[in-house]
Design a protein around this motif. Structure first.
Motif, PDB file in Angstrom:
ATOM      1  N   ALA A 264      39.124  42.033  33.669  1.00  0.00           N
ATOM      2  CA  ALA A 264      39.938  40.818  33.528  1.00  0.00           C
ATOM      3  C   ALA A 264      39.343  39.883  32.473  1.00  0.00           C
ATOM      4  N   LEU A 265      38.027  39.757  32.448  1.00  0.00           N
ATOM      5  CA  LEU A 265      37.374  38.868  31.480  1.00  0.00           C
ATOM      6  C   LEU A 265      37.554  39.384  30.053  1.00  0.00           C
ATOM      7  N   THR A 266      37.546  40.703  29.895  1.00  0.00           N
ATOM      8  CA  THR A 266      37.765  41.295  28.576  1.00  0.00           C
ATOM      9  C   THR A 266      39.174  41.021  28.085  1.00  0.00           C
ATOM     10  N   VAL A 267      40.142  41.227  28.959  1.00  0.00           N
ATOM     11  CA  VAL A 267      41.540  40.975  28.599  1.00  0.00           C
ATOM     12  C   VAL A 267      41.756  39.485  28.311  1.00  0.00           C
ATOM     13  N   ALA A 268      41.124  38.628  29.105  1.00  0.00           N
ATOM     14  CA  ALA A 268      41.246  37.181  28.894  1.00  0.00           C
ATOM     15  C   ALA A 268      40.750  36.777  27.511  1.00  0.00           C
ATOM     16  N   PHE A 269      39.627  37.369  27.099  1.00  0.00           N
ATOM     17  CA  PHE A 269      39.042  37.023  25.792  1.00  0.00           C
ATOM     18  C   PHE A 269      40.002  37.332  24.649  1.00  0.00           C
ATOM     19  N   THR A 281      43.541  40.563  36.569  1.00  0.00           N
ATOM     20  CA  THR A 281      42.678  39.787  37.460  1.00  0.00           C
ATOM     21  C   THR A 281      42.942  40.167  38.914  1.00  0.00           C
ATOM     22  N   LEU A 282      44.216  40.256  39.275  1.00  0.00           N
ATOM     23  CA  LEU A 282      44.578  40.648  40.641  1.00  0.00           C
ATOM     24  C   LEU A 282      44.079  42.054  40.962  1.00  0.00           C
ATOM     25  N   SER A 283      44.287  42.969  40.029  1.00  0.00           N
ATOM     26  CA  SER A 283      43.866  44.357  40.246  1.00  0.00           C
ATOM     27  C   SER A 283      42.353  44.458  40.421  1.00  0.00           C
ATOM     28  N   ALA A 284      41.596  43.771  39.567  1.00  0.00           N
ATOM     29  CA  ALA A 284      40.134  43.811  39.657  1.00  0.00           C
ATOM     30  C   ALA A 284      39.642  43.162  40.942  1.00  0.00           C
ATOM     31  N   SER A 296      43.889  36.905  47.609  1.00  0.00           N
ATOM     32  CA  SER A 296      43.990  37.046  46.146  1.00  0.00           C
ATOM     33  C   SER A 296      45.387  36.738  45.630  1.00  0.00           C
ATOM     34  N   ARG A 297      46.423  37.181  46.341  1.00  0.00           N
ATOM     35  CA  ARG A 297      47.793  37.001  45.864  1.00  0.00           C
ATOM     36  C   ARG A 297      48.319  35.597  46.113  1.00  0.00           C
ATOM     37  N   PHE A 298      47.541  34.806  46.822  1.00  0.00           N
ATOM     38  CA  PHE A 298      47.870  33.393  46.988  1.00  0.00           C
ATOM     39  C   PHE A 298      47.021  32.536  46.056  1.00  0.00           C
TER      40      PHE A 298
END
Length: 409
Positions: A264-269, A281-284, A296-298
């Protein structure tokens, strides 16, 4: 048997990280070659991945909020989860702003030459953007427009209303059938997300090539020195010191959480969008951190729009920098006031690329400060936005992990 599954998952995660690193290095090297046709190809791939993340993000947010609230709306846990989410959001966001203010006071940047600001004024455009209109747009006047425009806050408002409505609706067969359909759609989306993550190394390679080619051409290079150091330095302190301290206070291992959220952090960057990163992020969080989906989904969809640590720091430092150059008196009281303005402005920001930039532009326009300086900042904003988004998603992950630990669901 359980240990074997965990060992396999750990091995797969390590292999995945190795593949991402190789893709990152390959892309960086390819971007430095300066081959025009190759760069166009990488730009195309990067754009495709960005569009795919945006495509999945909005329905993921909507379905996550609706399904979670439909089950938890009448239970005590919902209020507790929400209260902890907001509490940790405010604590981390205020800490990010305070750290940046301390850096600003300690290493006050020099003023920019007026002639340079004047030359850049023409590059700055609000595009009709105003903070008032941004807040008003959160309240939808039809159900489709927020989904079409990608207005995340408005989507959450509609989804929350639908979820709470379902939780209080009569327990009929129609209600159960509708909830089953919503869960089925959610399962489909998570299948698509897994496929997208599987293909992610191609996207990482393209994003890395795109970034290095921009740097090589001087697109994101500027000599703003101290200002840039303060903004990025504040972000890095928040990422590597402040947020880990929050996690340690909850007896959580920040290094392990950082590793498990690395996708998630890589994709965010590279995407520069916390909303666009939400599917990953949800998947990780669920697959790697083993966060309960009820949490997580909330938590994560809400955090994606209100937990903007990096944005609060950027608004504060940039606003003070612009006012300083405009001759405003920056007393301690003024600076403290702007901490609150920055935090609450960031909470109302949409988790999309350049959202903080336009918010700051609007705030400066509203107080009559010259916005030409934002034209000077614009060339380096791409790098700032990347680091900010990592900080935002990292903070979202931490808030989710802390809330999950508190609830012990």
């Amino acid at each position: 048997m359980t240990n074997e599954i965990q060992n396999t998952q750990t091995k797969n995660n390590k292999n995945q990280i190795i593949i991402w690193i190789l893709a990152l290095i390959t892309g960086a090297v390819a971007g430095c070659l300066g081959i025009n046709l190759l760069n166009k190809g990488f730009n195309f791939i990067a754009t495709v991945f960005t569009r795919l993340f945006q495509f999945i993000a909005v329905p993921t947010i909507a379905l996550a909020v609706i399904t979670t609230l439909s089950e938890l709306g009448t239970k005590k846990n919902t209020g507790k989860i929400f209260a902890r989410t907001i509490t940790y959001t405010l604590l981390t966001t205020f800490s990010a702003a305070i750290v940046s203010l301390i850096l600003y006071i300690s290493f006050t940047p020099d003023n920019i030459t007026i002639s340079v600001i004047g030359q850049k004024t023409s590059e700055v455009s609000t595009n009709g953007f105003s903070y008032y209109e941004h807040l008003l747009s959160i309240v939808p006047n039809n159900i489709l427009q927020p989904l079409i425009s990608g207005n995340v806050l408005s989507v959450i408002l509609i989804a929350a209303a639908a979820g709470i409505g379902l939780s209080y609706a009569p327990q009929t067969e129609n209600r159960l059938a509708l909830i089953k359909i919503l869960y089925g759609m959610q399962e489909l989306l998570f299948t698509l997300i897994r496929a997208l993550i599987w293909a992610l190394p191609i996207g990482i390679m393209a994003f890395a090539a795109q970034l290095t080619s921009q740097i090589a051409s001087g697109t994101v290079i500027s000599a703003l020195g101290k200002y840039t150091a303060i903004v990025i330095g504040g972000n890095l302190i928040q990422i590597f010191i402040i947020i880990p301290l929050f996690l340690l206070a909850h007896k959580l291992n920040p290094i392990q959480i950082f590793k498990k959220m690395s996708s998630a952090l890589t994709v965010a960057f590279f995407t520069k969008s916390s909303a666009g990163t939400l599917p990953v992020t949800l998947s990780a969080a669920e697959n790697n951190l083993k966060i309960n989906p009820a949490v997580s989904r909330f938590v994560l969809p809400i955090c994606t729009t209100v937990n903007m640590n990096g944005c609060a720091a950027f608004i504060l430092v940039t606003s003070l920098f612009v006012m300083q150059n405009a001759g405003f008196e920056l007393t301690l009281g003024t600076m403290i006031t702007w901490i609150f303005i920055s935090v609450f402005a960031a909470i109302g920001n949409a988790g999309v690329p350049m959202g903080c930039y336009f918010l700051t532009l609007s705030l400066m326009s509203s107080i009559g400060a010259p916005v030409g300086l934002l034209g000077v900042i614009l060339p380096i904003y791409a790098i700032i936005d990347m680091v900010e988004t990592v900080e935002n998603v990292w903070s979202d992950s931490a808030v989710c992990a802390m809330t999950n630990k508190d609830m012990a669901l």
